[in-house]
Design a protein around this motif. Structure first.
Motif, PDB file in Angstrom:
ATOM      1  N   THR A  73      43.456 -39.712  25.143  1.00 22.22           N
ATOM      2  CA  THR A  73      44.349 -38.541  25.120  1.00 22.22           C
ATOM      3  C   THR A  73      43.562 -37.260  25.400  1.00 22.22           C
ATOM      4  N   LYS A  74      44.314 -36.207  25.630  1.00 25.18           N
ATOM      5  CA  LYS A  74      43.702 -34.897  25.811  1.00 25.18           C
ATOM      6  C   LYS A  74      42.882 -34.530  24.575  1.00 25.18           C
ATOM      7  N   GLU A  75      43.368 -34.944  23.416  1.00 23.58           N
ATOM      8  CA  GLU A  75      42.665 -34.673  22.171  1.00 23.58           C
ATOM      9  C   GLU A  75      41.281 -35.350  22.178  1.00 23.58           C
ATOM     10  N   SER A 110      37.311 -28.003  35.334  1.00 19.68           N
ATOM     11  CA  SER A 110      37.948 -27.915  34.033  1.00 19.68           C
ATOM     12  C   SER A 110      39.431 -27.716  34.260  1.00 19.68           C
ATOM     13  N   SER A 111      40.242 -28.300  33.387  1.00 19.66           N
ATOM     14  CA  SER A 111      41.684 -28.121  33.549  1.00 19.66           C
ATOM     15  C   SER A 111      42.004 -26.667  33.250  1.00 19.66           C
ATOM     16  N   SER A 112      43.141 -26.227  33.762  1.00 20.74           N
ATOM     17  CA  SER A 112      43.420 -24.796  33.662  1.00 20.74           C
ATOM     18  C   SER A 112      43.819 -24.379  32.249  1.00 20.74           C
ATOM     19  N   LEU A 149      52.400 -28.741  48.368  1.00 21.07           N
ATOM     20  CA  LEU A 149      52.671 -27.854  47.241  1.00 21.07           C
ATOM     21  C   LEU A 149      52.714 -28.642  45.950  1.00 21.07           C
ATOM     22  N   GLY A 150      52.087 -28.090  44.925  1.00 19.73           N
ATOM     23  CA  GLY A 150      52.059 -28.808  43.654  1.00 19.73           C
ATOM     24  C   GLY A 150      51.359 -28.011  42.580  1.00 19.73           C
ATOM     25  N   ALA A 151      50.869 -28.723  41.591  1.00 21.06           N
ATOM     26  CA  ALA A 151      50.196 -28.175  40.410  1.00 21.06           C
ATOM     27  C   ALA A 151      51.179 -27.673  39.366  1.00 21.06           C
ATOM     28  N   GLU A 152      52.484 -27.728  39.658  1.00 21.72           N
ATOM     29  CA  GLU A 152      53.501 -27.333  38.677  1.00 21.72           C
ATOM     30  C   GLU A 152      54.800 -28.047  39.041  1.00 21.72           C
ATOM     31  N   PRO A 153      55.691 -28.225  38.090  1.00 16.66           N
ATOM     32  CA  PRO A 153      56.961 -28.888  38.411  1.00 16.66           C
ATOM     33  C   PRO A 153      57.848 -28.005  39.288  1.00 16.66           C
ATOM     34  N   TRP A 154      58.560 -28.620  40.175  1.00 15.88           N
ATOM     35  CA  TRP A 154      59.543 -27.887  41.004  1.00 15.88           C
ATOM     36  C   TRP A 154      60.659 -28.858  41.367  1.00 15.88           C
ATOM     37  N   SER A 155      61.801 -28.284  41.756  1.00 12.21           N
ATOM     38  CA  SER A 155      63.005 -29.096  41.934  1.00 12.21           C
ATOM     39  C   SER A 155      63.359 -29.227  43.410  1.00 12.21           C
ATOM     40  N   ASN A 183      55.515 -32.550  48.208  1.00 12.96           N
ATOM     41  CA  ASN A 183      55.109 -32.443  46.812  1.00 12.96           C
ATOM     42  C   ASN A 183      53.790 -33.177  46.596  1.00 12.96           C
ATOM     43  N   SER A 184      52.807 -32.452  46.122  1.00 15.19           N
ATOM     44  CA  SER A 184      51.471 -33.019  45.905  1.00 15.19           C
ATOM     45  C   SER A 184      51.150 -32.951  44.415  1.00 15.19           C
ATOM     46  N   TYR A 185      50.663 -34.053  43.880  1.00 21.48           N
ATOM     47  CA  TYR A 185      50.431 -34.124  42.428  1.00 21.48           C
ATOM     48  C   TYR A 185      49.002 -34.545  42.122  1.00 21.48           C
ATOM     49  N   ARG A 244      46.650 -40.527  28.933  1.00 24.41           N
ATOM     50  CA  ARG A 244      48.039 -40.062  28.781  1.00 24.41           C
ATOM     51  C   ARG A 244      48.185 -38.661  29.355  1.00 24.41           C
ATOM     52  N   THR A 245      48.927 -38.565  30.451  1.00 27.71           N
ATOM     53  CA  THR A 245      49.027 -37.285  31.155  1.00 27.71           C
ATOM     54  C   THR A 245      50.004 -36.322  30.510  1.00 27.71           C
ATOM     55  N   LYS A 246      50.951 -36.866  29.743  1.00 33.57           N
ATOM     56  CA  LYS A 246      52.086 -36.099  29.197  1.00 33.57           C
ATOM     57  C   LYS A 246      53.101 -35.752  30.279  1.00 33.57           C
ATOM     58  N   ARG A 249      59.032 -37.304  41.458  1.00 34.05           N
ATOM     59  CA  ARG A 249      58.462 -35.982  41.203  1.00 34.05           C
ATOM     60  C   ARG A 249      58.339 -35.806  39.684  1.00 34.05           C
ATOM     61  N   PRO A 250      57.156 -35.356  39.204  1.00 35.16           N
ATOM     62  CA  PRO A 250      57.018 -35.169  37.762  1.00 35.16           C
ATOM     63  C   PRO A 250      57.956 -34.046  37.321  1.00 35.16           C
ATOM     64  N   MET A 251      58.812 -34.338  36.353  1.00 34.65           N
ATOM     65  CA  MET A 251      59.818 -33.327  36.005  1.00 34.65           C
ATOM     66  C   MET A 251      59.335 -32.340  34.959  1.00 34.65           C
TER      67      MET A 251
HETATM   68  P1  ADP Z   1      46.346 -28.247  33.046  1.00 34.15           P
HETATM   69  O1  ADP Z   1      47.472 -27.575  33.784  1.00 34.15           O
HETATM   70  O2  ADP Z   1      46.780 -29.394  32.176  1.00 34.15           O
HETATM   71  O3  ADP Z   1      45.463 -27.306  32.329  1.00 34.15           O
HETATM   72  P2  ADP Z   1      45.368 -29.154  35.664  1.00 34.15           P
HETATM   73  O4  ADP Z   1      45.019 -27.863  36.239  1.00 34.15           O
HETATM   74  O5  ADP Z   1      44.500 -30.307  35.942  1.00 34.15           O
HETATM   75  O6  ADP Z   1      45.451 -29.014  34.100  1.00 34.15           O
HETATM   76  O7  ADP Z   1      46.846 -29.476  36.100  1.00 34.15           O
HETATM   77  C1  ADP Z   1      47.402 -30.758  36.094  1.00 34.15           C
HETATM   78  C2  ADP Z   1      48.818 -30.726  35.608  1.00 34.15           C
HETATM   79  O8  ADP Z   1      49.642 -29.927  36.479  1.00 34.15           O
HETATM   80  C3  ADP Z   1      49.475 -32.083  35.637  1.00 34.15           C
HETATM   81  O9  ADP Z   1      49.181 -32.851  34.500  1.00 34.15           O
HETATM   82  C4  ADP Z   1      50.949 -31.711  35.712  1.00 34.15           C
HETATM   83  O10 ADP Z   1      51.457 -31.381  34.446  1.00 34.15           O
HETATM   84  C5  ADP Z   1      50.945 -30.482  36.577  1.00 34.15           C
HETATM   85  N1  ADP Z   1      51.227 -30.845  37.975  1.00 34.15           N
HETATM   86  C6  ADP Z   1      50.350 -31.039  38.985  1.00 34.15           C
HETATM   87  N2  ADP Z   1      50.981 -31.322  40.136  1.00 34.15           N
HETATM   88  C7  ADP Z   1      52.315 -31.345  39.861  1.00 34.15           C
HETATM   89  C8  ADP Z   1      53.490 -31.596  40.630  1.00 34.15           C
HETATM   90  N3  ADP Z   1      53.456 -31.863  41.910  1.00 34.15           N
HETATM   91  N4  ADP Z   1      54.676 -31.561  39.969  1.00 34.15           N
HETATM   92  C9  ADP Z   1      54.741 -31.300  38.647  1.00 34.15           C
HETATM   93  N5  ADP Z   1      53.679 -31.025  37.883  1.00 34.15           N
HETATM   94  C10 ADP Z   1      52.467 -31.050  38.478  1.00 34.15           C
END
Ligand code: ADP
Ligand code: ZN
Length: 446
Positions: free
Chosen positions: A76-78, A101-103, A221-227, A244-246, A310-312, A333-335
């Motif tokens: 886990t993240k913990e 490092s994660s953001s 495009l990614g790094a955050e959820p989108w619809s 959508n890139s994850y 576990r990504t959550k 798509r991760p919601m």
């Molecule tokens: P954190 O945001 O946890 O500090 P990261 O910068 O590594 O760490 O970001 C990864 C997180 O960003 C993923 O676990 C997910 O929650 C979110 N994420 C990345 N890509 C997507 C995407 N395409 N759609 C939804 N969420 C995304």
């Protein structure tokens, strides 16, 4: 639809149909082989993993089926935080040539490391994704993700370089300059967050840059959820195809999965990452098609492998094959993340569900904020959303009626009453990276 089997192999290094269009049996056999190696590597080189594996009574030499992994405990993240900064690294530090490092979106940052070979894998997995949807060395790739400890910028930099494209590592921010560069350098591919593209569109309108006259054609495009409605808006306003890139730093960064041109589900890079979906409450594995938390085991990384991480993030795996020809399994798509989930009067709501409703309503702008507060000790949820310029000026009198109609739409889609507060155009904060969709004011003193 172009089938990737028919792609011209002008870059044999990146075009690998033997792997990415292999049969399920072949992919699973490859995963099993790599899983064995990874478990052994973790067991032999890291005390935390050794103890965990021993406690589970698991013999890493006796893995005969991929499902054996279900007998192992989750990471886990913990666990990452407790072992901060380098406790989960599985190679001597002198072999680690990079850390990211994660953001820290949801707490303390976690640190991840890469050997030289790990960085090569990262470039390879993301380059393959880009190559398969048509990015070539003739392309000009504008990387508007942040560079630094965040993995977004560097990941796309390496991948595009590997293809041999021209990379513009402009990073996030300074939007007018971004647009000038996009216009003058004739960028064809854009990599950033979806929310940032809409900010770019707005600035472009203001400074008189017309996307339909630019060379830009594709966005990762990614790094955050989108619809889906948000995608339609982006494709219309930027005149691009938006994929959508994850990815997440704990697994590798961007390059874990991405949509193909079919734009229905994100193909996982299954030869490097093994995905499972679990019920977040019970930890039990769920079959394809069922929604739950996505869990990853890396299969090839050395410095920072993860076992059942576990990504959550909430997603589901597809059952069907894809018409693009790739046989790598797709994830939806991760919601959102389990810890972004709002529980309002007993109903679970993800911000992305609210977004989906709002973005389907004409005369609303794609800028919104969910505001949580307390009223008489009860949680109150409100959505602020901007209206378009024309309706704000023309229909000032009707705004209340409009608010009520949006509340009704939200109620019929989500099943709870959410107060809507319409805002003047350009009053909600814009994002140049990951958008902050929720403002939690519940702890504030009145
Ligand atoms: P954190 O945001 O946890 O500090 P990261 O910068 O590594 O760490 O970001 C990864 C997180 O960003 C993923 O676990 C997910 O929650 C979110 N994420 C990345 N890509 C997507 C995407 N395409 N759609 C939804 N969420 C995304
Ligand atoms: Zn596909």
């Amino acid at each position: 639809m172009r089938n990737i089997k028919n792609l011209k192999a002008d870059n044999p290094d990146l075009w690998d149909p033997e792997v990415s269009t292999a049969s399920r049996e072949k992919i699973r056999a490859l995963q099993l082989k790599n899983l064995r190696q990874t478990l052994k590597h973790c067991y032999e080189n890291n005390v935390f993993y050794k103890n965990r594996i021993d406690e589970a009574g698991f013999d890493p030499d006796k893995v005969s089926d991929l499902s054996d992994i279900e007998k192992l405990p989750f990471t886990t993240k913990e666990d990452l935080r407790v072992n901060y900064p380098f406790g989960l690294f599985c190679t001597p530090l002198n072999q680690v040539i990079r850390v990211h490092s994660s953001s820290g979106t949801t707490g303390n940052p976690t640190v991840v490391g890469y050997t030289k070979e790990d960085l090569e894998i990262w470039a390879q997995v993301l380059a393959r994704i880009m190559y398969d949807v048509g990015v070539r060395k003739e392309d000009i790739v504008q990387v508007s993700h942040g560079f630094g400890l965040f993995t977004g910028g560097f990941g796309f930099q390496y991948a595009a370089e590997k293809i041999g494209a021209m990379v513009i590592p402009v990073s996030g921010g300074n939007t007018e300059r971004q647009l000038k560069i996009m216009n003058d350098f004739k960028s064809t591919v854009l990599c950033c967050t979806p929310s940032y593209t809409l900010f770019m569109a707005e600035v472009a309108d203001r400074i008189g840059i017309d996307f339909s006259r630019l060379e830009l054609k594709l966005g990762f495009l990614g790094a955050e959820p989108w619809s889906e409605p948000m995608r339609n808006e982006i494709e219309k306003r930027l005149c691009i195809k938006a994929l959508n890139s994850y990815g997440l730093s704990e697994v590798i960064g961007p390059g874990v999965s991405c949509e193909c041109l079919v734009q229905d589900g994100l193909h996982l890079n299954e030869d490097h990452f093994l995905a499972e979906i679990i019920d977040p409450d019970t930890g039990k594995n769920l079959p394809p098609g069922e929604k739950g938390e996505i869990v990853f085991t890396t299969l090839t990384k050395k410095a920072f492998p993860v076992i059942r991480y576990r990504t959550k993030d909430i997603s589901y795996l597809y059952k069907n094959e894809c018409s693009c020809g790739k046989t790598f399994m797709k994830m939806s798509r991760p919601m959102g993340r389990t810890d972004d989930m709002l529980i309002i009067r007993g109903v679970n709501v993800f911000p992305s569900q609210i977004e989906e409703v709002l973005m389907n309503i004409k005369d609303l702008e794609p800028h919104y904020l969910i505001v949580l507060s307390k009223e008489n000790y009860l949680d109150k949820i409100e959505v602020w959303v901007e209206v378009s310029e024309n309706i704000f000026q023309e229909k000032l009198m009707d705004l209340e009626f409009f608010e009520k109609s949006i509340e009704n739409r939200l109620y019929s889609a989500i099943g709870i009453h959410i107060n809507v507060s319409l805002k003047e155009p350009k009053t909600i904060a814009r994002s140049e990276g990951k958008a902050q969709r929720v403002w939690d004011r519940r702890q504030e003193k009145n």
